[in-house]
Design a protein around this motif. Structure first.
Motif, PDB file in Angstrom:
ATOM      1  N   THR A  15      33.482  54.327  38.258  1.00  0.00           N
ATOM      2  CA  THR A  15      34.544  54.721  39.197  1.00  0.00           C
ATOM      3  C   THR A  15      34.955  56.172  38.957  1.00  0.00           C
ATOM      4  O   THR A  15      35.054  56.963  39.904  1.00  0.00           O
ATOM      5  CB  THR A  15      35.759  53.780  39.075  1.00  0.00           C
ATOM      6  OG1 THR A  15      35.328  52.444  39.330  1.00  0.00           O
ATOM      7  CG2 THR A  15      36.848  54.165  40.065  1.00  0.00           C
ATOM      8  N   ASN A  32      35.936  46.257  44.159  1.00  0.00           N
ATOM      9  CA  ASN A  32      35.462  45.591  42.951  1.00  0.00           C
ATOM     10  C   ASN A  32      35.217  44.120  43.253  1.00  0.00           C
ATOM     11  O   ASN A  32      35.999  43.493  43.963  1.00  0.00           O
ATOM     12  CB  ASN A  32      36.490  45.743  41.821  1.00  0.00           C
ATOM     13  CG  ASN A  32      36.554  47.170  41.304  1.00  0.00           C
ATOM     14  OD1 ASN A  32      35.542  47.838  41.212  1.00  0.00           O
ATOM     15  ND2 ASN A  32      37.749  47.617  40.977  1.00  0.00           N
ATOM     16  N   SER A  34      35.423  40.531  42.348  1.00  0.00           N
ATOM     17  CA  SER A  34      36.208  39.667  41.476  1.00  0.00           C
ATOM     18  C   SER A  34      35.727  38.225  41.613  1.00  0.00           C
ATOM     19  O   SER A  34      34.581  37.972  41.979  1.00  0.00           O
ATOM     20  CB  SER A  34      37.691  39.800  41.822  1.00  0.00           C
ATOM     21  OG  SER A  34      38.473  39.064  40.904  1.00  0.00           O
ATOM     22  N   ASN A  68      40.739  42.740  37.953  1.00  0.00           N
ATOM     23  CA  ASN A  68      41.790  42.768  38.968  1.00  0.00           C
ATOM     24  C   ASN A  68      42.912  43.712  38.555  1.00  0.00           C
ATOM     25  O   ASN A  68      43.426  44.477  39.376  1.00  0.00           O
ATOM     26  CB  ASN A  68      42.337  41.365  39.217  1.00  0.00           C
ATOM     27  CG  ASN A  68      41.354  40.491  39.951  1.00  0.00           C
ATOM     28  OD1 ASN A  68      40.311  40.934  40.399  1.00  0.00           O
ATOM     29  ND2 ASN A  68      41.676  39.215  40.052  1.00  0.00           N
ATOM     30  N   THR A  71      41.790  47.215  39.009  1.00  0.00           N
ATOM     31  CA  THR A  71      41.816  47.551  40.434  1.00  0.00           C
ATOM     32  C   THR A  71      43.215  47.961  40.861  1.00  0.00           C
ATOM     33  O   THR A  71      43.396  48.955  41.577  1.00  0.00           O
ATOM     34  CB  THR A  71      41.316  46.349  41.270  1.00  0.00           C
ATOM     35  OG1 THR A  71      39.991  46.007  40.844  1.00  0.00           O
ATOM     36  CG2 THR A  71      41.301  46.671  42.753  1.00  0.00           C
ATOM     37  N   TYR A  74      43.983  51.485  39.507  1.00  0.00           N
ATOM     38  CA  TYR A  74      43.383  52.539  40.335  1.00  0.00           C
ATOM     39  C   TYR A  74      44.146  52.688  41.653  1.00  0.00           C
ATOM     40  O   TYR A  74      44.365  53.803  42.128  1.00  0.00           O
ATOM     41  CB  TYR A  74      41.902  52.265  40.607  1.00  0.00           C
ATOM     42  CG  TYR A  74      40.988  52.801  39.534  1.00  0.00           C
ATOM     43  CD1 TYR A  74      40.798  54.171  39.367  1.00  0.00           C
ATOM     44  CD2 TYR A  74      40.312  51.939  38.681  1.00  0.00           C
ATOM     45  CE1 TYR A  74      39.963  54.667  38.383  1.00  0.00           C
ATOM     46  CE2 TYR A  74      39.472  52.422  37.688  1.00  0.00           C
ATOM     47  CZ  TYR A  74      39.309  53.787  37.543  1.00  0.00           C
ATOM     48  OH  TYR A  74      38.487  54.280  36.564  1.00  0.00           O
ATOM     49  N   ILE A  85      41.556  50.587  48.162  1.00  0.00           N
ATOM     50  CA  ILE A  85      41.054  50.019  46.915  1.00  0.00           C
ATOM     51  C   ILE A  85      41.375  48.529  46.918  1.00  0.00           C
ATOM     52  O   ILE A  85      42.535  48.136  47.062  1.00  0.00           O
ATOM     53  CB  ILE A  85      41.694  50.720  45.699  1.00  0.00           C
ATOM     54  CG1 ILE A  85      41.428  52.221  45.784  1.00  0.00           C
ATOM     55  CG2 ILE A  85      41.175  50.127  44.392  1.00  0.00           C
ATOM     56  CD1 ILE A  85      42.194  53.050  44.799  1.00  0.00           C
ATOM     57  N   ASN A  86      40.336  47.709  46.766  1.00  0.00           N
ATOM     58  CA  ASN A  86      40.497  46.260  46.806  1.00  0.00           C
ATOM     59  C   ASN A  86      39.582  45.578  45.816  1.00  0.00           C
ATOM     60  O   ASN A  86      38.591  46.143  45.370  1.00  0.00           O
ATOM     61  CB  ASN A  86      40.152  45.731  48.212  1.00  0.00           C
ATOM     62  CG  ASN A  86      41.142  46.183  49.249  1.00  0.00           C
ATOM     63  OD1 ASN A  86      42.297  45.811  49.198  1.00  0.00           O
ATOM     64  ND2 ASN A  86      40.677  46.991  50.178  1.00  0.00           N
ATOM     65  N   ALA A  87      39.919  44.326  45.540  1.00  0.00           N
ATOM     66  CA  ALA A  87      39.024  43.422  44.816  1.00  0.00           C
ATOM     67  C   ALA A  87      38.696  42.300  45.794  1.00  0.00           C
ATOM     68  O   ALA A  87      39.563  41.848  46.542  1.00  0.00           O
ATOM     69  CB  ALA A  87      39.686  42.874  43.560  1.00  0.00           C
TER      70      ALA A  87
END
Length: 91
Positions: A15, A32, A34, A68, A71, A74, A85-87
């Motif tokens: 990242t 990301n 998860s 998580n 994430t 960030y 930005i997500n998981a």
């Protein structure tokens, strides 16, 4: 000797290496992968199969929970930028 999961460092290294390129993008995204196993609520529910998988999944569940959390960190750090930005849990 305690072994620190290298997967966290890998996510951070990749990242951080990509941030300069992402900052030049008009629509930067970080996603990301998860898992539902990261859910502390599900892991603490004795009726849930994930709760009975320990110790076989003793490293998997906390590593996904840590992902998580990373994430979220960030997302907080890049809150004022245009990043999304997500998981995602592909289950």
């Amino acid at each position: 000797m305690t072994r620190t999961p290298s997967c966290w460092f890998g996510v951070i290294a990749v990242t951080n290496a990509m941030l300069p390129l992402l900052r030049r993008s008009p629509a930067p995204r970080i996603v990301n992968v998860s898992s539902g196993a990261a859910s502390l609520a599900l892991a603490s529910d004795p009726a849930n199969p994930m709760a009975t998988m320990l110790p076989a999944s003793a490293a998997y569940t906390p590593s996904k929970a840590a992902l998580n959390s990373l994430t979220v960190q960030y997302a907080n750090e890049l809150r004022n930028d245009v990043f999304l930005i997500n998981a995602v849990a592909p289950e």
